[in-house]
Design an enzyme around this catalytic site. Structure first.
Site, PDB file in Angstrom:
ATOM      1  N   ASP A 472     100.051 -38.233  -8.157  1.00 56.86           N
ATOM      2  CA  ASP A 472      99.615 -38.598  -9.497  1.00 56.86           C
ATOM      3  C   ASP A 472      99.659 -40.116  -9.703  1.00 56.86           C
ATOM      4  O   ASP A 472     100.130 -40.852  -8.823  1.00 56.86           O
ATOM      5  CB  ASP A 472     100.528 -37.886 -10.512  1.00 56.86           C
ATOM      6  N   GLY A 509      90.525 -39.801 -12.552  1.00 55.78           N
ATOM      7  CA  GLY A 509      89.121 -40.171 -12.335  1.00 55.78           C
ATOM      8  C   GLY A 509      88.876 -41.655 -12.354  1.00 55.78           C
ATOM      9  O   GLY A 509      88.019 -42.154 -13.089  1.00 55.78           O
ATOM     10  N   ASP A 529      92.701 -35.093 -17.735  1.00 53.54           N
ATOM     11  CA  ASP A 529      93.226 -33.728 -17.607  1.00 53.54           C
ATOM     12  C   ASP A 529      92.342 -32.699 -18.311  1.00 53.54           C
ATOM     13  O   ASP A 529      91.791 -32.947 -19.376  1.00 53.54           O
ATOM     14  CB  ASP A 529      94.632 -33.648 -18.213  1.00 53.54           C
TER      15      ASP A 529
END
Ligand code: GLA
Length: 870
Positions: A472, A509, A529
């Protein structure tokens, strides 16, 4: 006020220069190396004599070369010539490795040639790229035993090894590991290799004799060969790898031996299989047989050791390969090119990864019991066998503190047995183990992140048997590293562990498709998300399949997808949405977009309806199609959309979707999807043929959010062509002088799309009362990434808020390197209300810049935004 962060920046100049150099190198890189595998038994090793014998040796061929077609094989001094653009890696009959510039003498002995010589010349003459031939061949080896492909399940044809009927042949494995070893060390085998990347361009096969000599092996040759081709392509991650086969025709047209004929027929039959029709070519070699009296020896199974035969075989294979590749280019069949070597089992995900992830179902609320139950359900529900192999634990599995060795440890209440035990359980179920971490110093849930613990953490993961890492991006902005630098650290740390682990780039993204995410990981997020609402599903899909994240000219991100390079619009909310209609539309969208399929519902309590959606085999097959082409939108109007995904079997998958609120008809015209005439249509949800249709098909009265997922066409017909990729010069700075950014396509946008050469409302673009023909009109918050390709020296623009901005509003213009998570700031206007600001900054050598505009519902203009290249 203007805050130039230049002084802070110049402290980092040496580092920056280094970075610029690296990025620059990549950017200006030459064409990728074309790699071609030549494999087989002694026929491929090659026994064409160079000097021995009276006639038919290579020297004789050159001396009796009436047409003058073989003079290139010697140099002006009469020595065997060497090619500067074609290289080879192989070994001789005594297993000693030979590599270097292609020349005569790479046969089974230093004194012989095989097909590589003629092949290498034909290929080398045709392509501008450097070529590397990897020749993996061993004498006396059969397909039934030695090269036995892993998926072959029939009778092996032999009683002796492999002892188990399903064992993979020893030489099959050797062949693959040799290929990987060479790919991982290209700099050793391709002189001056500078990381320009490579393309696995083709596979040549010349083998058969040792299956011909045994009756049962002979009988199963055709079946074994089909498996061999499919397995090789799968294991190399190149689903459409062009394959050329030279038949075992070594006794010429005289050969009437039934086994010889059956073997050749089996080889020639390959092109009649629909899925192979346009990616396999077979060369009938009987024409190349030369009588014993014109040859150095009588050994027919070594082609009488005649050099000319080997030259002709090689040349014919080379020409067949070129023709195949041209055909594939015409159909826009994707070929994979990448820049960096990784561990042996590279191409970890030749088709989009499938599995289950804990986040959408449970968020932080995970524990050992739940995860084990999920693993059990993945097996008992049939999901594992349908392809869902990864079970991924998302955030919040770890304890808030690391141990004294600075290692991550499991949250001892949630996972009392530790994380290795979790992995062991997952593996015991025949599943693969996925885990979450974050590149920031903390995870998104404020638990320990991996920053400055990269190697320690990757080592722990490898030790626990992890197969898949979701990495992440929360807090990564503080790292002071660009995303490419950050991911390089992880990529190398993973390689160091020696354990193949998929790296899923989870970065909301931030443009990994643009900045080379594929050099570090196998999939990357394209969106923020996803939430369990259909509008969120649509928004995420639009980042990958539409212009949600890239310039509309690209028609989505399809051209950046392929094996190990998947655009990830986030995990599934199937089962969490409001209705079956929505769940199905979501699944079909992910299927057609070749998106990773990570289920995100509580499998333990799912209804049969939801289970049937997740298990819909014909829908999954579209997602997993080996052609690995991401679907693309061919129609988008009034909330009605049509997507097209050309498949490997000559048909195409078509999604017709009504995103709107009212019932509508949608019609797909054949020319929109690359077919013509009368075509079969199959409904993939109903698993039912709908009949034949001519020219078009109309989905009648399609309800709100409903869709049809169809397969259109005839199995075995020529591949349906994909769209033409946007050429690099359209989205990169290529020329000297001035390039207005609005004249090239941006590669990433977040927030509202910028309006080119107008203000955001489409009116003339004005800064400080002056009108500008060129520039960008934006609305906060807006990020736009452009690819400079190391080509520009200065970025210049004049910026101000647009007059339409609310009274008293402020906005901030920033120029960054690459993107925001790695965002080094090159220029910062600070918050401005009135007046204009001139920007003129150094961007030398940078590959990407990001124009960022922030504020609260405010409009801004980047007047005259341009770069200057010298
Ligand atoms: C981010 C990711 C999500 C999820 C959470 C966990 O928001 O994008 O997919 O992993 O973090 O905290």
């Amino acid at each position: 006020m203007i805050k130039q962060s230049k002084s802070k920046y110049s402290n980092r100049l040496p580092l920056l220069l280094l970075l610029v150099l690296c990025l620059g190198l990549k950017a200006t890189a030459q064409q990728p190396i074309k790699i071609i595998i030549l494999a087989g038994q002694s026929n491929m090793q090659g026994h064409g004599e160079m000097e021995k014998g009276e006639k038919g040796n290579l020297k004789w061929v050159i001396e009796n070369d009436k047409k003058g077609v073989y003079q290139h094989l010697v140099d002006e001094n009469g020595k065997w010539s060497e090619r500067d653009d074609v290289f080879i890696y192989t070994w001789d009959k005594f297993d000693s490795i030979k590599s270097g510039k292609l020349s005569a003498g790479y046969g089974a002995f230093d004194t012989t040639i095989g097909p590589e010589l003629g092949f290498g010349h034909v290929i080398g003459d045709h392509y501008e790229n450097k070529i590397l031939l990897i020749k993996t061949s061993w004498g006396g080896k059969s397909l039934a035993v030695d090269f036995r492909p892993p998926s072959a399940v029939g009778e092996s044809g032999y009683k002796r090894i492999p002892s188990q009927p399903k064992d993979t042949g020893y030489y099959y494995v050797q062949m693959l590991s040799t290929i990987h070893k060479v790919l991982d060390n290209l700099q050793e085998y391709v002189p001056d290799y500078q990381g320009e990347g490579y393309e696995l361009a083709g596979f040549g096969w010349h083998q058969g004799w040792n299956d011909r000599v045994t009756k049962t092996a002979n009988k199963y040759y055709e079946e074994n060969l089909i498996h061999f081709i499919k397995d090789i392509r799968k294991d190399l991650g190149t689903p459409t790898l062009p394959f050329v086969i030279a038949t075992t025709g070594m006794k010429g047209w005289e050969d009437k031996d039934p086994r010889a004929l059956s073997l050749m027929n089996a080889q020639m039959a390959m092109t009649s299989y629909p899925e192979f029709k346009d990616n396999i070519s077979v060369v009938d070699t009987r024409d190349f047989y030369i009588e014993t009296e014109d040859s150095p020896s009588k050994q027919f199974y070594h082609w009488n050791r005649n050099a000319k035969s080997y030259l002709l075989i090689g040349e014919a294979l080379g020409k067949a390969m070129i023709a195949l590749k041209e055909q594939q280019t015409a159909y826009n069949i994707h070929q994979e090119i990448r820049n960096v070597p990784s561990y042996d089992s590279k191409f970890l995900t030749p088709t989009p990864p499938m599995g289950w992830n804990s986040w959408n179902a449970f968020e932080k609320d995970i524990d050992e019991k739940k995860i084990k139950e999920i693993a059990d359900y993945m097996v008992s529900s049939g999901m594992r066998d349908a392809g869902y192999k990864y079970l991924v634990l998302d955030d919040a599995w770890m304890a808030p503190e690391r141990n004294e060795k600075r290692q991550l440890v499991a949250d001892s209440i949630k996972f009392p047995g530790g994380m290795k035990a979790v992995g062991d359980y997952i593996h015991s179920k025949g599943l693969k183990y996925g885990i979450y971490e974050c590149r920031g110093d903390k995870t998104c849930q404020n638990l320990p992140g991996s920053f400055e613990h990269e190697q320690i953490d990757m080592d722990s993961f490898a030790e626990w048997g992890v197969d898949y890492i979701k990495l992440d991006a929360c807090f990564a902005r503080k790292n002071g590293r660009l995303s490419t630098e950050d991911f390089d650290v992880y990529h190398k740390a993973i390689l160091n562990t020696g354990r193949p682990m998929v790296l899923s780039i989870s970065d909301f993204g931030s443009g990994a498709w643009a900045w080379g995410g594929k050099n570090y990981g196998q999939l990357w997020r394209t969106s923020m998300d996803i939430y369990p609402r259909i509008q969120s599903v649509y928004r995420c899909a639009e980042t990958s399949g539409g212009d949600g994240a890239i310039h509309p000219a690209f028609k989505g991100l399809w051209q950046f997808a392929g094996p190990d390079s998947w655009n990830d619009p986030d995990m599934l909310q199937v089962g969490n949405l409001k209705s079956t209609v929505e769940d199905k539309a979501h699944f079909s969208l992910w299927s057609i977009l070749a998106a990773p399929i990570m289920a995100g519902n509580d499998l333990r309590t799912m209804s049969d309806e939801v289970k049937n959606i997740l298990l819909a085999s014909e829908v999954i097959a579209i997602n997993q199609d080996p052609r690995a082409h991401q679907g693309f939108k061919v129609y988008d109007k009034d909330s009605l959309e049509i997507y097209n995904k050309p498949l490997s079997d000559g048909t195409t998958a078509v999604l017709m979707l009504n995103k709107g609120e009212k019932r509508s008809d949608i019609t797909v015209q054949w020319d929109q999807i690359g077919v013509s005439g009368t075509q079969n249509i199959r409904d993939l949800w109903l698993q039912k043929d709908l009949g034949k249709f001519n020219g078009s098909f109309t989905a009648k009265n399609l309800g709100k959010h409903k869709h049809l997922l169809l397969k259109i066409g005839t199995v075995g017909s020529a591949p349906v062509a994909g769209p033409t990729p946007v050429p690099e010069e359209k989205y990169t700075v290529t020329k000297n002088g001035t390039t207005y950014l609005s004249d090239i396509y941006y590669m990433l946008k977040k927030g509202n799309a910028p309006v080119e050469n107008k203000n955001f409302h489409g009116k003339p673009l004005k800064v400080g009362g002056k009108k500008y023909e060129k520039g960008l009109g934006v609305k906060s918050n807006s990020e736009v990434m452009y690819r400079l390709n190391g080509k520009a020296q200065r970025f210049q623009a004049v910026v101000s808020l647009d007059k339409s901005s609310p009274k008293g509003a402020t906005g901030r213009f920033q120029v960054m390197v690459e993107e925001k998570f790695g965002g080094r700031i090159l220029f910062d206007s600070g918050n401005i209300k009135k007046g204009k600001v001139n920007i003129d900054i150094d961007v030398s050598g940078l590959d990407f810049i990001l124009l960022d505009f922030s504020g609260k519902k405010v409009f801004g203009n980047w007047g005259d935004a341009k770069v200057i290249s010298e």
